[in-house]
Design a protein around this motif. Structure first.
Motif, PDB file in Angstrom:
ATOM      1  N   GLN A 172      30.681 -14.625 -38.506  1.00 46.40           N
ATOM      2  CA  GLN A 172      31.514 -15.821 -38.422  1.00 46.40           C
ATOM      3  C   GLN A 172      32.440 -15.786 -37.209  1.00 46.40           C
ATOM      4  O   GLN A 172      32.844 -16.834 -36.712  1.00 46.40           O
ATOM      5  CB  GLN A 172      32.370 -15.978 -39.684  1.00 46.40           C
ATOM      6  CG  GLN A 172      31.546 -16.082 -40.958  1.00 46.40           C
ATOM      7  CD  GLN A 172      32.453 -16.368 -42.133  1.00 46.40           C
ATOM      8  OE1 GLN A 172      32.651 -17.503 -42.507  1.00 46.40           O
ATOM      9  NE2 GLN A 172      33.023 -15.313 -42.695  1.00 46.40           N
ATOM     10  N   LEU A 173      32.785 -14.573 -36.777  1.00 45.96           N
ATOM     11  CA  LEU A 173      33.732 -14.430 -35.673  1.00 45.96           C
ATOM     12  C   LEU A 173      33.042 -13.788 -34.473  1.00 45.96           C
ATOM     13  O   LEU A 173      31.971 -13.205 -34.592  1.00 45.96           O
ATOM     14  CB  LEU A 173      34.914 -13.545 -36.101  1.00 45.96           C
ATOM     15  CG  LEU A 173      35.710 -14.003 -37.313  1.00 45.96           C
ATOM     16  CD1 LEU A 173      36.792 -12.981 -37.640  1.00 45.96           C
ATOM     17  CD2 LEU A 173      36.335 -15.370 -37.061  1.00 45.96           C
ATOM     18  N   GLY A 174      33.703 -13.884 -33.319  1.00 50.73           N
ATOM     19  CA  GLY A 174      33.201 -13.218 -32.131  1.00 50.73           C
ATOM     20  C   GLY A 174      33.308 -11.706 -32.277  1.00 50.73           C
ATOM     21  O   GLY A 174      33.990 -11.210 -33.178  1.00 50.73           O
ATOM     22  N   PRO A 175      32.615 -10.966 -31.378  1.00 55.67           N
ATOM     23  CA  PRO A 175      32.558  -9.505 -31.504  1.00 55.67           C
ATOM     24  C   PRO A 175      33.904  -8.811 -31.283  1.00 55.67           C
ATOM     25  O   PRO A 175      34.066  -7.646 -31.650  1.00 55.67           O
ATOM     26  CB  PRO A 175      31.556  -9.091 -30.421  1.00 55.67           C
ATOM     27  CG  PRO A 175      31.543 -10.237 -29.454  1.00 55.67           C
ATOM     28  CD  PRO A 175      31.849 -11.477 -30.232  1.00 55.67           C
ATOM     29  N   ASP A 176      34.871  -9.496 -30.691  1.00 53.78           N
ATOM     30  CA  ASP A 176      36.152  -8.852 -30.399  1.00 53.78           C
ATOM     31  C   ASP A 176      37.111  -8.854 -31.584  1.00 53.78           C
ATOM     32  O   ASP A 176      38.204  -8.309 -31.504  1.00 53.78           O
ATOM     33  CB  ASP A 176      36.844  -9.551 -29.225  1.00 53.78           C
ATOM     34  CG  ASP A 176      36.048  -9.388 -27.944  1.00 53.78           C
ATOM     35  OD1 ASP A 176      35.297  -8.398 -27.852  1.00 53.78           O
ATOM     36  OD2 ASP A 176      36.164 -10.267 -27.072  1.00 53.78           O
ATOM     37  N   TYR A 177      36.687  -9.519 -32.647  1.00 53.34           N
ATOM     38  CA  TYR A 177      37.615  -9.642 -33.772  1.00 53.34           C
ATOM     39  C   TYR A 177      37.257  -8.697 -34.913  1.00 53.34           C
ATOM     40  O   TYR A 177      36.090  -8.455 -35.186  1.00 53.34           O
ATOM     41  CB  TYR A 177      37.656 -11.096 -34.263  1.00 53.34           C
ATOM     42  CG  TYR A 177      38.149 -12.018 -33.177  1.00 53.34           C
ATOM     43  CD1 TYR A 177      39.469 -11.952 -32.746  1.00 53.34           C
ATOM     44  CD2 TYR A 177      37.283 -12.921 -32.549  1.00 53.34           C
ATOM     45  CE1 TYR A 177      39.931 -12.766 -31.731  1.00 53.34           C
ATOM     46  CE2 TYR A 177      37.729 -13.746 -31.536  1.00 53.34           C
ATOM     47  CZ  TYR A 177      39.059 -13.664 -31.128  1.00 53.34           C
ATOM     48  OH  TYR A 177      39.507 -14.463 -30.117  1.00 53.34           O
ATOM     49  N   HIS A 178      38.280  -8.173 -35.541  1.00 55.68           N
ATOM     50  CA  HIS A 178      38.101  -7.141 -36.559  1.00 55.68           C
ATOM     51  C   HIS A 178      38.820  -7.518 -37.849  1.00 55.68           C
ATOM     52  O   HIS A 178      39.695  -8.390 -37.845  1.00 55.68           O
ATOM     53  CB  HIS A 178      38.629  -5.806 -36.038  1.00 55.68           C
ATOM     54  CG  HIS A 178      38.051  -5.445 -34.711  1.00 55.68           C
ATOM     55  ND1 HIS A 178      36.762  -5.005 -34.568  1.00 55.68           N
ATOM     56  CD2 HIS A 178      38.572  -5.535 -33.461  1.00 55.68           C
ATOM     57  CE1 HIS A 178      36.508  -4.806 -33.279  1.00 55.68           C
ATOM     58  NE2 HIS A 178      37.596  -5.132 -32.586  1.00 55.68           N
ATOM     59  N   ASN A 179      38.450  -6.810 -38.897  1.00 57.06           N
ATOM     60  CA  ASN A 179      39.135  -7.050 -40.171  1.00 57.06           C
ATOM     61  C   ASN A 179      40.544  -6.496 -40.122  1.00 57.06           C
ATOM     62  O   ASN A 179      40.806  -5.475 -39.496  1.00 57.06           O
ATOM     63  CB  ASN A 179      38.357  -6.398 -41.317  1.00 57.06           C
ATOM     64  CG  ASN A 179      37.043  -7.104 -41.577  1.00 57.06           C
ATOM     65  OD1 ASN A 179      36.888  -8.285 -41.244  1.00 57.06           O
ATOM     66  ND2 ASN A 179      36.093  -6.388 -42.151  1.00 57.06           N
ATOM     67  N   SER A 180      41.427  -7.171 -40.812  1.00 55.54           N
ATOM     68  CA  SER A 180      42.837  -6.782 -40.800  1.00 55.54           C
ATOM     69  C   SER A 180      43.106  -5.718 -41.865  1.00 55.54           C
ATOM     70  O   SER A 180      42.717  -5.873 -43.017  1.00 55.54           O
ATOM     71  CB  SER A 180      43.694  -8.020 -41.081  1.00 55.54           C
ATOM     72  OG  SER A 180      45.034  -7.669 -41.247  1.00 55.54           O
ATOM     73  N   LEU A 181      43.763  -4.651 -41.450  1.00 54.51           N
ATOM     74  CA  LEU A 181      44.167  -3.592 -42.391  1.00 54.51           C
ATOM     75  C   LEU A 181      45.637  -3.284 -42.147  1.00 54.51           C
ATOM     76  O   LEU A 181      46.042  -3.022 -41.016  1.00 54.51           O
ATOM     77  CB  LEU A 181      43.328  -2.325 -42.182  1.00 54.51           C
ATOM     78  CG  LEU A 181      43.770  -1.089 -42.972  1.00 54.51           C
ATOM     79  CD1 LEU A 181      43.582  -1.284 -44.473  1.00 54.51           C
ATOM     80  CD2 LEU A 181      43.020   0.162 -42.508  1.00 54.51           C
ATOM     81  N   SER A 182      46.410  -3.319 -43.192  1.00 59.21           N
ATOM     82  CA  SER A 182      47.844  -3.065 -43.059  1.00 59.21           C
ATOM     83  C   SER A 182      48.306  -2.126 -44.162  1.00 59.21           C
ATOM     84  O   SER A 182      47.889  -2.250 -45.306  1.00 59.21           O
ATOM     85  CB  SER A 182      48.641  -4.368 -43.161  1.00 59.21           C
ATOM     86  OG  SER A 182      48.073  -5.368 -42.345  1.00 59.21           O
ATOM     87  N   LEU A 183      49.171  -1.196 -43.771  1.00 60.13           N
ATOM     88  CA  LEU A 183      49.752  -0.246 -44.725  1.00 60.13           C
ATOM     89  C   LEU A 183      51.255  -0.246 -44.531  1.00 60.13           C
ATOM     90  O   LEU A 183      51.729  -0.265 -43.389  1.00 60.13           O
ATOM     91  CB  LEU A 183      49.233   1.178 -44.467  1.00 60.13           C
ATOM     92  CG  LEU A 183      47.727   1.389 -44.527  1.00 60.13           C
ATOM     93  CD1 LEU A 183      47.372   2.782 -44.028  1.00 60.13           C
ATOM     94  CD2 LEU A 183      47.247   1.207 -45.964  1.00 60.13           C
ATOM     95  N   GLY A 184      51.986  -0.212 -45.603  1.00 57.15           N
ATOM     96  CA  GLY A 184      53.433  -0.251 -45.420  1.00 57.15           C
ATOM     97  C   GLY A 184      54.209   0.154 -46.638  1.00 57.15           C
ATOM     98  O   GLY A 184      53.644   0.474 -47.692  1.00 57.15           O
ATOM     99  N   ILE A 185      55.512   0.157 -46.472  1.00 56.71           N
ATOM    100  CA  ILE A 185      56.396   0.428 -47.598  1.00 56.71           C
ATOM    101  C   ILE A 185      57.397  -0.720 -47.750  1.00 56.71           C
ATOM    102  O   ILE A 185      57.731  -1.393 -46.781  1.00 56.71           O
ATOM    103  CB  ILE A 185      57.172   1.766 -47.455  1.00 56.71           C
ATOM    104  CG1 ILE A 185      57.968   1.796 -46.144  1.00 56.71           C
ATOM    105  CG2 ILE A 185      56.248   2.950 -47.538  1.00 56.71           C
ATOM    106  CD1 ILE A 185      58.973   2.927 -46.086  1.00 56.71           C
ATOM    107  N   ASP A 186      57.819  -0.924 -48.963  1.00 53.56           N
ATOM    108  CA  ASP A 186      58.883  -1.889 -49.270  1.00 53.56           C
ATOM    109  C   ASP A 186      60.119  -1.099 -49.668  1.00 53.56           C
ATOM    110  O   ASP A 186      60.047  -0.225 -50.528  1.00 53.56           O
ATOM    111  CB  ASP A 186      58.506  -2.751 -50.485  1.00 53.56           C
ATOM    112  CG  ASP A 186      57.515  -3.841 -50.145  1.00 53.56           C
ATOM    113  OD1 ASP A 186      57.053  -3.878 -48.991  1.00 53.56           O
ATOM    114  OD2 ASP A 186      57.213  -4.655 -51.043  1.00 53.56           O
TER     115      ASP A 186
END
Lengths: 180, 298
Positions: free
Chosen positions: B228-242
């Motif tokens: 669906q997207l161009g080759p330069d785009y990647h899945n988003s992954l985020s890790l964090g603390i609240d």
């Protein structure tokens, strides 16, 4: 012997009073912030013959002015998922002094065990029964130390939450239909 | 046993019953009215990191958001590992009711304006009414206001617009663990190449583990369905603390997404974790009570 038994049962059937919409409020007052919460769904039963008095209130039913305070109250301080209820089990020390058949204001002393946040402490407070046209209401006001109940207040909000909070109790009692 | 003992025993029974009744719980005499108890605070705020969490802003409450994403860490020492640059989004979310939230925002990245409506359709509850999950829906729109790259060609205003529709289904499994899934479709009026889709389907997954009453770990991953997207785009992954302190929630995190709005972090994430294409960032949420709930006053 047989007669004594019957007599005991008869006194056991004496009048009890209850409420399902007792009001419990608490106030935390510091120069930084005034916090007030109300619970209008407290349940209570008073047994006139023995002077036994009990209360129970759901912690989640306390309503705050600010939604975030209410969330913190439940999540961080009272931990209401683990300790859903606050209860009081005690006695009016001189139940005979109150005549629910006669209008008037009766000062009594209530003492017993207050359980909040899973911690049980002895409390004792003056209380008032008011009888007006057969309508009975009870009220009391007392202070508790938050820390005594294992409720930890972090230093960052220390200035905003009082060490001692005032608790007001106000309930209108109805006669209970005895179950046969 | 002779008849005398029998009489004695019978006489004693009521006495013992009486004694026991006195010790018993007086409150048990009341019929236990079962109440519906709604699960609360599955997440500390209405965002996991970039994704909307299943929580809403409470009715009458204004939530002021200040979000930052610094540059990519792989910029190295010269870029002070990304801290020399920052993208930001300022936003206001307002709880119209406990179930309906409206929000607006402005991002420095792509000079984007955005707005959303979020509605809680089902609320997780136990007791009288049992509902195993919370279900919410989000409709968001955004406007890229950067000057046209090529003003000489015919540009349409509609090319600046992006829409996102999202369902959030989640559950607070315990005091510690909350999980949610967010099937999402992002519509883009204009895409760069013919190979890219105007409607992009994605599935977000997010969770939090509460460590203490004021500290939680959050993670989210958004899987964009292939081709669906161009080759330069990647899945988003985020890790964090609240981290929660009184009226604020501080969210500190690492993410490969630069944008802080749906169409951006779902369809335009260029960072790659394995290559250090990671932003350090934070969200600060500060709530103000505008209208006190009427239930507070009698």
């Amino acid at each position: 012997m047989l007669f004594t038994g019957i007599l005991f049962v008869t006194t056991g059937m004496a009048q009890k009073y209850f409420t399902k919409d007792g009001k419990i409020s608490f106030y935390s007052d510091t120069p930084m912030e005034k916090i007030e919460a109300n619970n209008t769904k407290a349940v209570s039963v008073y047994d006139v013959s023995t002077g036994q008095l009990e209360f129970a209130a759901l912690i989640k039913a306390f309503q705050f002015e600010k939604a975030l305070m209410q969330e913190h109250f439940n999540e961080n301080y009272l931990e209401s998922n683990t300790y859903p209820k606050a209860t009081f089990k005690g006695k009016v020390t001189e139940p005979g002094a109150v005549d629910f058949g006669k209008d008037g204001k009766y000062q009594v002393q209530v003492a017993g065990e207050l359980t909040i946040h899973g911690v049980t402490k002895q409390v004792s407070t003056p209380a008032t029964f008011q009888v007006t046209n057969g309508h009975i209401s009870g009220s009391a006001s007392f202070n508790i130390e938050v820390e005594e109940y294992g409720i930890k207040i972090p230093s960052i909000v220390r200035e905003k939450i009082a060490k001692e909070v005032k608790i007001d109790v106000q309930s209108d009692y109805l006669p209970m239909q005895e179950k046969s | 046993m002779n008849w005398r003992n029998w009489i004695l025993l019978l006489a004693l029974v009521p006495v013992q019953y009486h004694l026991r009744a006195q010790d018993a719980d007086l409150l048990s005499l009341l019929d236990d009215q079962e109440v519906t108890e709604y699960a609360t605070a599955a997440f500390k705020t209405n965002r996991v990191i970039n994704l909307h969490s299943l929580e809403s802003t409470a009715g009458g409450v204004l939530d002021f958001k200040i979000n930052h994403r610094f540059g990519f860490i792989n910029g190295g020492a010269y870029e002070f590992f990304g801290l020399d640059n920052a993208m930001m989004r300022l936003g206001f979310d307002y709880g119209i009711t406990d179930r309906l939230t409206a929000g607006i925002g402005r991002s420095s990245f792509q000079k984007a304006f955005d707005g959303f409506l979020k509605y809680k359709i089902l609320r997780q509850s136990s007791g009288k009414k049992v509902m195993p999950v919370t279900l919410a829906m989000v409709a968001a729109g955004s406007l890229n206001s950067v000057k046209w790259a090529d003003p000489t060609r015919e540009n349409y205003f509609s090319s600046r617009l992006f829409y996102t529709y999202q369902l959030i289904v989640g559950r607070k499994f315990s005091d510690r663990l909350s999980l949610q899934l967010s099937p999402t479709v992002v519509h883009r009026n204009l895409v760069a190449t013919r190979a890219e889709k105007n409607d992009v389907l994605a599935l977000g997954a997010a969770g939090r583990v509460k460590l203490t009453n004021r500290l939680a770990i959050n993670a989210e991953y958004i899987y964009v369905l292939p081709n669906q997207l161009g080759p330069d785009y990647h899945n988003s992954l985020s890790l964090g603390i609240d981290i929660e302190t009184g009226g604020h929630v501080f969210q500190l995190h690492f993410t490969n997404s630069t944008s802080m709005i749906e169409k951006g972090f779902i369809t335009e994430t260029v960072g790659q974790w394995q290559k250090g294409g990671i932003h350090f960032g934070f969200n600060v949420s500060r709530v103000f009570t505008i209208v006190s709930p009427s239930r507070h006053k009698e």
